[in-house]
Scaffold this motif. Structure first.
Motif, PDB file in Angstrom:
ATOM      1  N   ILE A   6      44.213  23.924  28.079  1.00  0.00           N
ATOM      2  CA  ILE A   6      44.985  24.500  29.758  1.00  0.00           C
ATOM      3  C   ILE A   6      46.258  23.173  28.649  1.00  0.00           C
ATOM      4  O   ILE A   6      46.704  22.848  29.226  1.00  0.00           O
ATOM      5  N   ALA A   7      47.301  24.604  28.554  1.00  0.00           N
ATOM      6  CA  ALA A   7      49.065  23.937  28.224  1.00  0.00           C
ATOM      7  C   ALA A   7      48.761  24.950  28.915  1.00  0.00           C
ATOM      8  O   ALA A   7      49.392  25.516  29.996  1.00  0.00           O
ATOM      9  N   ILE A   8      50.614  23.397  30.129  1.00  0.00           N
ATOM     10  CA  ILE A   8      51.045  24.449  31.233  1.00  0.00           C
ATOM     11  C   ILE A   8      52.745  23.393  30.871  1.00  0.00           C
ATOM     12  O   ILE A   8      52.761  22.927  31.243  1.00  0.00           O
ATOM     13  N   MET A   9      53.805  24.354  31.448  1.00  0.00           N
ATOM     14  CA  MET A   9      54.815  24.487  31.269  1.00  0.00           C
ATOM     15  C   MET A   9      54.874  24.196  33.163  1.00  0.00           C
ATOM     16  O   MET A   9      55.075  25.519  33.904  1.00  0.00           O
ATOM     17  N   PRO A  10      55.288  22.808  33.434  1.00  0.00           N
ATOM     18  CA  PRO A  10      54.886  22.346  34.944  1.00  0.00           C
ATOM     19  C   PRO A  10      56.676  22.968  35.427  1.00  0.00           C
ATOM     20  O   PRO A  10      57.253  23.179  35.290  1.00  0.00           O
ATOM     21  N   ILE A  11      56.423  23.996  36.765  1.00  0.00           N
ATOM     22  CA  ILE A  11      57.416  23.946  37.482  1.00  0.00           C
ATOM     23  C   ILE A  11      57.794  23.602  38.012  1.00  0.00           C
ATOM     24  O   ILE A  11      59.100  23.017  37.968  1.00  0.00           O
ATOM     25  N   ASP A  12      56.866  22.629  38.945  1.00  0.00           N
ATOM     26  CA  ASP A  12      56.960  21.459  39.606  1.00  0.00           C
ATOM     27  C   ASP A  12      56.408  20.405  39.126  1.00  0.00           C
ATOM     28  O   ASP A  12      55.675  20.009  39.464  1.00  0.00           O
ATOM     29  N   SER A  13      56.936  19.356  38.218  1.00  0.00           N
ATOM     30  CA  SER A  13      56.370  17.806  38.145  1.00  0.00           C
ATOM     31  C   SER A  13      55.648  17.065  38.808  1.00  0.00           C
ATOM     32  O   SER A  13      54.268  16.465  38.411  1.00  0.00           O
ATOM     33  N   MET A  14      56.350  17.273  40.106  1.00  0.00           N
ATOM     34  CA  MET A  14      55.456  16.494  40.874  1.00  0.00           C
ATOM     35  C   MET A  14      53.721  17.166  41.138  1.00  0.00           C
ATOM     36  O   MET A  14      53.044  16.466  41.479  1.00  0.00           O
ATOM     37  N   VAL A  15      54.393  17.975  41.691  1.00  0.00           N
ATOM     38  CA  VAL A  15      52.733  19.223  42.142  1.00  0.00           C
ATOM     39  C   VAL A  15      51.803  18.839  41.021  1.00  0.00           C
ATOM     40  O   VAL A  15      50.348  18.941  41.298  1.00  0.00           O
ATOM     41  N   ALA A  16      52.455  18.940  39.978  1.00  0.00           N
ATOM     42  CA  ALA A  16      51.138  19.706  38.095  1.00  0.00           C
ATOM     43  C   ALA A  16      50.660  17.594  38.124  1.00  0.00           C
ATOM     44  O   ALA A  16      49.306  18.484  37.003  1.00  0.00           O
ATOM     45  N   GLN A  17      51.196  17.565  39.017  1.00  0.00           N
ATOM     46  CA  GLN A  17      50.281  16.106  38.919  1.00  0.00           C
ATOM     47  C   GLN A  17      48.488  15.968  39.380  1.00  0.00           C
ATOM     48  O   GLN A  17      47.633  15.810  38.193  1.00  0.00           O
ATOM     49  N   GLY A  18      48.502  17.476  40.726  1.00  0.00           N
ATOM     50  CA  GLY A  18      47.350  17.354  41.185  1.00  0.00           C
ATOM     51  C   GLY A  18      46.272  18.108  39.796  1.00  0.00           C
ATOM     52  O   GLY A  18      45.167  17.739  39.915  1.00  0.00           O
ATOM     53  N   TRP A  19      47.060  19.021  39.803  1.00  0.00           N
ATOM     54  CA  TRP A  19      46.947  20.244  38.769  1.00  0.00           C
ATOM     55  C   TRP A  19      46.106  19.462  37.498  1.00  0.00           C
ATOM     56  O   TRP A  19      44.983  19.544  36.914  1.00  0.00           O
ATOM     57  N   VAL A  20      46.952  18.782  36.712  1.00  0.00           N
ATOM     58  CA  VAL A  20      46.153  18.105  35.517  1.00  0.00           C
ATOM     59  C   VAL A  20      44.583  17.327  36.005  1.00  0.00           C
ATOM     60  O   VAL A  20      43.940  17.141  35.723  1.00  0.00           O
ATOM     61  N   ASP A  21      44.470  16.292  37.205  1.00  0.00           N
ATOM     62  CA  ASP A  21      43.665  15.625  37.192  1.00  0.00           C
ATOM     63  C   ASP A  21      42.862  16.712  37.755  1.00  0.00           C
ATOM     64  O   ASP A  21      41.361  16.113  37.422  1.00  0.00           O
ATOM     65  N   ARG A  22      43.089  17.177  38.710  1.00  0.00           N
ATOM     66  CA  ARG A  22      41.977  18.395  38.197  1.00  0.00           C
ATOM     67  C   ARG A  22      41.066  19.290  37.505  1.00  0.00           C
ATOM     68  O   ARG A  22      39.579  19.386  37.128  1.00  0.00           O
ATOM     69  N   VAL A  23      41.778  19.412  36.595  1.00  0.00           N
ATOM     70  CA  VAL A  23      41.491  20.099  35.268  1.00  0.00           C
ATOM     71  C   VAL A  23      41.040  18.864  33.964  1.00  0.00           C
ATOM     72  O   VAL A  23      40.115  19.464  33.610  1.00  0.00           O
ATOM     73  N   GLY A  24      41.370  17.799  34.079  1.00  0.00           N
ATOM     74  CA  GLY A  24      40.783  16.630  33.942  1.00  0.00           C
ATOM     75  C   GLY A  24      38.971  16.260  34.115  1.00  0.00           C
ATOM     76  O   GLY A  24      37.599  15.841  33.605  1.00  0.00           O
ATOM     77  N   ASP A  27      56.712   7.995  28.251  1.00  0.00           N
ATOM     78  CA  ASP A  27      55.416   7.755  29.037  1.00  0.00           C
ATOM     79  C   ASP A  27      54.595   8.576  29.820  1.00  0.00           C
ATOM     80  O   ASP A  27      54.983   8.932  30.730  1.00  0.00           O
ATOM     81  N   VAL A  28      53.849   9.176  28.769  1.00  0.00           N
ATOM     82  CA  VAL A  28      53.122  10.580  29.434  1.00  0.00           C
ATOM     83  C   VAL A  28      51.736  10.612  29.754  1.00  0.00           C
ATOM     84  O   VAL A  28      51.373   9.221  30.126  1.00  0.00           O
ATOM     85  N   TYR A  29      51.871  11.278  30.749  1.00  0.00           N
ATOM     86  CA  TYR A  29      51.494  10.887  32.554  1.00  0.00           C
ATOM     87  C   TYR A  29      49.660  11.034  31.868  1.00  0.00           C
ATOM     88  O   TYR A  29      48.842  11.358  30.801  1.00  0.00           O
ATOM     89  N   PRO A  30      48.984   9.287  32.833  1.00  0.00           N
ATOM     90  CA  PRO A  30      47.574   9.536  31.685  1.00  0.00           C
ATOM     91  C   PRO A  30      46.764  10.570  31.656  1.00  0.00           C
ATOM     92  O   PRO A  30      45.735  10.583  30.742  1.00  0.00           O
ATOM     93  N   GLY A  31      46.766  11.717  32.524  1.00  0.00           N
ATOM     94  CA  GLY A  31      45.383  12.976  32.550  1.00  0.00           C
ATOM     95  C   GLY A  31      45.698  13.893  31.508  1.00  0.00           C
ATOM     96  O   GLY A  31      45.129  14.922  31.174  1.00  0.00           O
ATOM     97  N   LEU A  32      47.250  13.572  30.683  1.00  0.00           N
ATOM     98  CA  LEU A  32      47.265  14.654  29.296  1.00  0.00           C
ATOM     99  C   LEU A  32      46.828  14.537  28.188  1.00  0.00           C
ATOM    100  O   LEU A  32      46.471  12.884  28.231  1.00  0.00           O
ATOM    101  N   THR A  33      46.614  15.113  27.340  1.00  0.00           N
ATOM    102  CA  THR A  33      46.176  14.760  25.952  1.00  0.00           C
ATOM    103  C   THR A  33      47.346  15.141  25.554  1.00  0.00           C
ATOM    104  O   THR A  33      47.566  14.112  24.289  1.00  0.00           O
ATOM    105  N   ALA A  34      48.655  15.583  25.514  1.00  0.00           N
ATOM    106  CA  ALA A  34      49.576  15.511  24.893  1.00  0.00           C
ATOM    107  C   ALA A  34      50.574  15.918  25.931  1.00  0.00           C
ATOM    108  O   ALA A  34      50.834  16.788  26.587  1.00  0.00           O
TER     109      ALA A  34
END
Length: 338
Positions: free
Chosen positions: A105-123, A146-153
């Protein structure tokens, strides 16, 4: 006589309408002919999802095209969902992609802060996640690389570097011998690019030794109409602005209309390398922009997810490409992808 006159006017109106329709059809056909052929998407294969901020934004639409084209080349199915600028809808879209058992899943985040929870949940589901065109996390605390830890890229322009390129360009356009007056047209709240591009812009001006003052800063909400309205408001209060730094090319197009209408001599710098901005630079209506390639972003995001889904080594987690500034002198070096 009156009846005859009405018949004549009706006939003329009909002819005018037919001519207008024919002209519009001709323009549409010309535009369609100029577009590259879109490859047919496979109907079966692994599914890869892309949650976009909104396909009404040309930049986001170009990213989706690059993602879909890369998926088609790999024999996969691209599932592109349109959040329409709504954070809650984007959250629901991501849940839908998980339910559809997307391989990545690739995400173009509307809100970069809220998106942290999405990445963690999908991961936690073991699904690779990539962020496209914006980082995940607090842009004031996390460097773009400094790539967020839960991201592949993280697949993006270095937005601070983009702002620096715009700042170096602006430094060549500003008056010397006095303090320059600059106005900034920002994007929209919640997008990390707003702070990052502005930061890079200021850093480049400082490095160039420019004496300047930011006399106004208003959101243009990434749109031509928003850029025009913001620049109109600023010119009313600050008619002596020397330069407008627009954080996106859609906004610089609208700002150019406002500058012309006000009879201002303000210089105009954008970011993005859109087709309209490139044409406006060639016409002398805009002074310069920074060249982005959104279709390349979409392709890079798919390829990163595809490698991860196949169990390949992740390699570099921050993926990008060169983003030069262009003016009328070198504008042909930027081929607009959106």
């Amino acid at each position: 006589m009156q009846l005859r006159a009405r018949h004549v006017l009706t006939a003329l109106s009909t002819v005018t309408l037919l001519v207008a329709l024919a002209a519009l059809l001709g323009v549409r056909q010309a535009v369609m002919a100029a577009r590259p052929p879109v490859p047919a998407l496979p109907t079966s294969g692994d599914r890869y999802g892309l949650s976009t901020v909104g396909l009404s934004y040309p930049f986001a639409s170009a990213i989706a095209k690059g993602f879909g084209d890369a998926a088609a080349r790999a024999g996969a199915v691209a599932v592109v969902l349109d959040a329409k600028g709504d954070v809650q809808k984007q959250a629901n879209d991501i849940d839908d992609l998980v339910a559809q058992q997307a391989k990545g899943i690739a995400i173009m985040p509307i809100d970069s802060m809220v998106a942290q929870g999405w990445v963690d949940r999908v991961g936690r589901r073991g699904i690779p996640v990539a962020s496209v065109a914006a980082l995940i996390g607090d842009p004031r605390k996390r460097a773009v690389r400094d790539v967020y830890p839960g991201l592949t890229a993280l697949v993006s322009q270095d937005e601070v570097t983009a702002g620096e390129a715009a700042g170096r360009l602006a430094a060549t356009l500003l008056p010397s011998g006095r303090e320059a007056q600059i106005a900034v047209i920002e994007g929209a709240a919640g997008f990390p690019e707003v702070e990052q591009r502005a930061r890079g812009f200021r850093q480049a001006l400082a490095a160039a030794g420019v004496r300047y003052r930011i006399v106004a800063s208003q959101p243009g909400n990434w749109s031509s109409q928003g850029g025009e309205a913001a620049c109109q408001n600023i010119l009313t209060a600050q008619p002596k602005v020397d330069l407008f730094f627009n954080e996106a090319d859609d906004m610089v197009i609208g700002c150019a209309r406002a500058v012309r209408a006000a009879g201002s001599d303000a210089r105009l710098v954008g970011v993005g390398g859109s087709r309209l901005a490139i044409a406006s630079i060639k016409a002398g209506a805009v002074d310069g922009t920074v060249c982005f390639k959104p279709e390349a972003l979409g392709a890079l995001a798919f390829e990163a997810l595809h490698r991860a889904a196949q169990g390949q080594a992740p390699g570099e987690r921050f993926l990008t490409y060169p983003i030069p500034a262009v003016t009328r002198a070198n504008v042909d070096a930027c081929v607009g992808q959106w």
